[in-house]
Enzyme design. Structure first.
Site, mmCIF file in Angstrom:
data_model
loop_
_atom_site.group_PDB
_atom_site.id
_atom_site.type_symbol
_atom_site.label_atom_id
_atom_site.label_comp_id
_atom_site.label_asym_id
_atom_site.label_seq_id
_atom_site.Cartn_x
_atom_site.Cartn_y
_atom_site.Cartn_z
ATOM 1 N N TRP A 1 0.823 -1.156 0.051
ATOM 2 C CA TRP A 1 -0.019 0.022 0.113
ATOM 3 C C TRP A 1 0.936 1.363 -0.249
ATOM 4 O O TRP A 1 0.390 2.355 -0.239
ATOM 5 C CB TRP A 1 -1.147 -0.088 1.213
ATOM 6 C CG TRP A 1 -0.249 0.173 2.547
ATOM 7 C CD1 TRP A 1 0.863 -0.413 3.015
ATOM 8 C CD2 TRP A 1 -0.712 1.059 3.631
ATOM 9 N NE1 TRP A 1 1.041 -0.079 4.338
ATOM 10 C CE2 TRP A 1 0.364 1.002 4.704
ATOM 11 C CE3 TRP A 1 -1.729 2.032 3.931
ATOM 12 C CZ2 TRP A 1 0.044 1.459 5.781
ATOM 13 C CZ3 TRP A 1 -1.734 2.549 5.066
ATOM 14 C CH2 TRP A 1 -0.922 2.305 5.977
ATOM 15 N N ASP A 2 2.084 1.152 0.229
ATOM 16 C CA ASP A 2 3.146 2.252 0.296
ATOM 17 C C ASP A 2 3.045 3.052 -0.843
ATOM 18 O O ASP A 2 3.057 4.155 -0.770
ATOM 19 C CB ASP A 2 4.590 1.663 0.198
ATOM 20 C CG ASP A 2 4.951 0.646 1.509
ATOM 21 O OD1 ASP A 2 3.967 -0.007 1.944
ATOM 22 O OD2 ASP A 2 5.901 0.539 1.972
ATOM 23 N N GLU B 1 0.891 -2.993 12.438
ATOM 24 C CA GLU B 1 0.739 -4.513 12.491
ATOM 25 C C GLU B 1 1.229 -5.359 13.636
ATOM 26 O O GLU B 1 1.518 -6.466 13.722
ATOM 27 C CB GLU B 1 2.123 -4.935 11.176
ATOM 28 C CG GLU B 1 1.534 -4.478 9.893
ATOM 29 C CD GLU B 1 2.547 -4.951 8.832
ATOM 30 O OE1 GLU B 1 3.751 -5.447 9.439
ATOM 31 O OE2 GLU B 1 2.014 -4.824 7.597
ATOM 32 N N LYS C 1 3.174 -0.405 16.323
ATOM 33 C CA LYS C 1 4.458 -0.596 15.321
ATOM 34 C C LYS C 1 4.530 1.147 14.649
ATOM 35 O O LYS C 1 5.545 1.460 14.398
ATOM 36 C CB LYS C 1 4.307 -1.537 14.484
ATOM 37 C CG LYS C 1 5.362 -1.621 13.433
ATOM 38 C CD LYS C 1 5.233 -2.767 12.416
ATOM 39 C CE LYS C 1 6.196 -3.046 11.306
ATOM 40 N NZ LYS C 1 5.980 -4.018 10.481
ATOM 41 N N GLN C 2 3.339 1.366 14.199
ATOM 42 C CA GLN C 2 3.218 2.599 13.130
ATOM 43 C C GLN C 2 2.004 3.249 13.365
ATOM 44 O O GLN C 2 0.884 2.603 13.864
ATOM 45 C CB GLN C 2 3.573 2.060 11.605
ATOM 46 C CG GLN C 2 2.305 1.249 11.072
ATOM 47 C CD GLN C 2 2.909 0.314 10.039
ATOM 48 O OE1 GLN C 2 3.220 -0.712 10.419
ATOM 49 N NE2 GLN C 2 2.741 0.877 9.329
#
Ligand code: BGC
Length: 784
Positions: free
Chosen positions: A342-343, A484, A598-599
């Site tokens: 998806w980046d 994630e 994580k993000q």
């Protein structure tokens, strides 16, 4: 991943050059430097290895779209192609090695503006002879197949009686030990051009190379075949200055291209390095003219880091083929096996949509070409419509590896659930399609591909939502959101909002097509059955559960997140230089049951839907979630930076922005070893344009809400809106917009609560008096 300082690399400005420099031979940084200094032109990427073998190296050349699966149980990966950069030197029976020959100095530098790499060495041989070696390389933007190198060997204190230079093509390169080529055949044409043809299951990679001696006289020239390699050996006697140029022409495919390639190698003999470099540089200058971002007041290092990210965005974008997209590491390393995430759609595409819309279209076509596979994936999991792959290679098939990384308790590899459960990619692709259409108005694309993708994705979302009888709402169960570290959760806020966006978009277009009696209606109906789904779309939209801010203003990341305990000692993990250090102390199953991210997850929503929540909610959520976020993914800081800028929190925005900006350039030697962080580079652009300049485009309105970091005086850039290039210069005191030609339909520019009409040019300034209101320049003139 705390490190932001840039000590190991230096920035040096010269006329027309902006060098990023490494001034020592540093094995610890070897892998990182190879990635970040790589020469990439979208078609190929060549890691910036030393010309001589060194212990820590990882040689790599990657060609866009060249994927292969070596064995049944392996995943399809971007193939590491033959090496063309090795250069062996033997002077009077002594071989030069980076690790074993006495090295007086070593400099490796890349000109961020042209992508040219330079390497300088001073070696001392056991006899006391000092040898200077200078190497230059670039991957041409003028001819995507061409990689040029130049070598100069200079003996400072004497003469080499016998000098032997060996270079050619090394097909023994593997992907971390796995060879993809079934067979490699080599030959020499006219005692000059060396060729290596490597056969993959579904492709052929051909490398042609030839050397031209510019200084010195070749006493003897030999060619030699080694297993999967071919070399030319050029011998010189009694020389102290030798200059050799080496051109390589690399292409995929069969016989038909051979003649063209060989003709090109002939032509190279008449042009040489410098001429090719000038042609390449012209293309680079065109790029900077269009894509460059100027900032007054941010200092050389930051400006260079911004240009660095743009150089790589250019280098990762495939030149002309819809069969490939952008990998998480671009073409700079084996990381993530060269897969597309998806980046591309969420982080990188905005830059292309607003700067090179034709490239954005091409990348969306890549997803369209994979639509059939996405339909199959949905079917396989019992859903309708299409489910885009979490990781894609070439065909659109799901390529996520099934296992990765150790579980510290069981000693076995962890199961990777992202390929099945990270559903949000199916809405992310649609978000990009809708953005592309909004900015370009490209109806043809929508009719041919866009609508079909949107309807198929919406069908997936409608079919995977489950009815919650107790709460009377549709829910989305058992997913992984962007964070994630939190798996198998229900109603991930990001996923649910994105699903709603996707179905809402589908519903709007379905109605428009139906009511407008559009000519494409029946074809689309045949392919997707969207008319039949219209009611289901409406039903879904009326009852989908969208997690709302609680009494404390916090939007729950999912149904259970807020009830979990926080991770102890989070600061220790936040500041660790080791990637994902938390997984060395806890298993994934343990992490899942903690409030640790994580993000960026919920925060992503604020960047993608800037007006969805009031500023105070955005602020509260940034504070809350950042405390719990390890930023163990490079996709995190840029998101926090953009969201903070949007709320006007300059300090936080600047702090996160610098972390994002130096993700590849920082002093952590382990970051970027297996390739650069493509998404973060896109995120830097998003933060600059959408965050700091605060520019957003709705298709008819340009909203501008600047929030520049302290010391920044102005930011200027070009955006292409509705096919017209517009130059922006934005600060908190002044906004200038200048179109290269008059717009056919006026746009509205909205600043704070005022709306201005824009046709060709507009200048606004902020009143310095009490009100601090924005005013139009001409109004000011009329007042005086
Ligand atoms: C991140 C994903 C990202 C992938 C590739 C992972 O570590 O969690 O969000 O798509 O890296 O960059």
């Amino acid at each position: 991943m705390e490190c932001t300082a840039m000590e190991h690399y230096k920035i040096e400005k010269e006329k027309n050059r902006l060098w990023l420099t490494e001034n020592s031979y540093a094995p610890l940084y070897e892998l990182k430097t190879e990635s970040i200094f790589a020469q990439c032109n979208g078609y190929m990427g060549v890691r910036a290895v030393h010309p001589f073998l060194s212990v820590e190296e990882s040689r790599g050349m990657f060609l866009c779209g060249v994927f292969d699966k070596a064995y049944e149980n392996e995943v399809t990966e971007l193939v590491n192609c033959p090496d063309i950069t090795w250069f062996g030197i033997e002077i009077d029976a002594e071989k030069i090695h980076t690790d074993s020959t006495k090295l007086h100095s070593c400099t490796r530098k890349i000109d961020i503006l042209s992508g040219e790499l330079r390497l300088f060495y001073v070696f001392e041989l056991s006899t006391g002879t000092l040898v200077e070696i200078e190497v230059k390389r670039f991957a041409s933007l003028d001819n995507k197949h061409l990689f040029m190198q130049s070598y100069r060997v200079h003996i400072c204190n004497g003469i080499g009686k016998n000098i032997k230079i060996t270079t050619g093509i090394n097909g023994q390169i593997t992907n971390s030990g796995v060879s993809h080529f079934h067979s490699v055949t080599e030959r020499v044409y006219d005692r000059e051009v060396m060729e290596s043809r490597g056969e993959l299951e579904e492709n052929i990679v051909t490398v042609l190379t030839a050397c031209t001696i510019k200084t010195g006289t070749v006493a003897k020239k030999d060619f030699t075949l080694k297993r999967r390699s071919i070399y030319g050996i050029y011998s010189f006697t009694e020389e102290n200055d030798i200059e050799i140029e080496k051109a390589a022409y690399i292409y995929q495919g069969g016989e038909t291209e051979d003649c063209r390639a060989r003709r090109y190698m002939d032509c190279f003999k008449n042009t040489g390095y410098q001429k090719q470099f000038c042609m390449h540089r012209k293309q680079m200058q065109n790029f900077w003219r269009k894509a460059g971002i100027g900032i007054e007041g941010n200092g050389l290092e930051q400006q260079a880091a911004i240009s660095f990210s743009q150089y790589h965005m250019l280098g990762m974008t495939p030149p002309d083929r819809a069969e490939c997209s952008i990998a998480a590491k671009g073409l700079t390393g084996e990381g993530y096996k060269g897969h597309v995430f998806w980046d591309t759609e969420i982080f990188i595409l905005p830059f292309l949509i607003y700067t090179y819309p034709e490239k954005a279209r091409q990348l969306l076509m890549f997803r369209y070409l994979g639509l059939e596979k996405a339909r199959q994936k949905a079917k396989e999991y019992g859903y309708q419509g299409a489910m885009f792959p979490w990781e894609a290679a070439k065909t659109g098939e799901e390529e996520t590896p099934k296992y990765a990384a150790l579980n510290i308790h069981t000693g076995k590899a962890n199961r990777v659930w992202s390929g099945i459960k990270e559903y949000h990619v199916t809405a992310d692709v649609i978000y990009a399609v809708e953005q592309y259409f909004t900015v370009t108005g490209d109806r043809e694309f929508m009719e041919q591909c866009g609508y079909e993708m949107i309807f198929e994705a919406a069908k997936f979302w409608v079919s995977c939502a489950k009815w919650d009888e107790t709460e009377h709402r549709y829910c989305i169960y058992d997913v992984i959101g962007p964070d994630e570290y939190t798996e198998h959760i229900n109603n991930n806020a990001y996923t649910n909002y994105m699903a709603e966006f996707c179905v809402k978009t589908a519903c709007r277009y379905a109605r428009q097509l139906k009511e407008g009696g559009h000519k494409e209606c029946s074809r689309l109906e045949q392919r997707t059955g969207f008319l039949e789904y219209l009611e289901k779309f409406e039903e879904f939209l009326s009852k989908i559960y969208l997690p709302k801010p609680g009494r404390n203003g916090i939007i729950p990341q999912d149904d259970t997140f807020l009830s979990k305990p926080c991770l102890q000692e989070i600061e220790k993990y936040k500041s660790s230089q080791v990637k994902q250090a938390v997984l060395l102390d806890y298993s994934r199953d343990e992490i899942v049951n903690m409030q640790v991210l994580k993000q960026a997850d919920v925060i992503m929503l604020f960047d993608l839907f800037p007006r969805l929540f009031p500023d105070d909610i955005v602020r509260k959520n940034i504070l809350f979630y950042e405390k719990r976020t390890l930023h163990d993914s490079s996709l995190s800081y840029c998101v926090h930076a953009q969201a903070s800028a949007y709320t006007g929190d300059k300090k936080a925005a600047d702090r996160f922005f610098k972390k994002a900006l130096f993700i590849d350039l920082n002093d952590n030697p382990y970051d970027s070893a297996d390739g650069i962080h493509s998404a973060s580079m896109g995120g830097i652009w998003n933060c600059l344009i959408f965050g700091f300049a605060g520019v957003r485009f709705t298709g008819t309105e340009v909203w501008i809400r600047p929030c520049l970091p302290e010391n920044w005086k102005e930011i200027s850039f070009f955006l292409t809106l509705c096919k017209i290039e517009i130059q922006f210069a934005v600060s908190e005191k002044r906004i200038v917009m200048e179109a290269t030609k008059e717009l056919k339909e006026p746009l509205y520019v909205c600043v704070e609560d005022k709306r201005y009409t824009f046709v060709r040019s507009l200048e606004l300034y902020r009143d310095t008096g009490e009100t601090k209101e924005w005013k139009k320049k001409s109004e000011d003139v009329s007042l005086t």
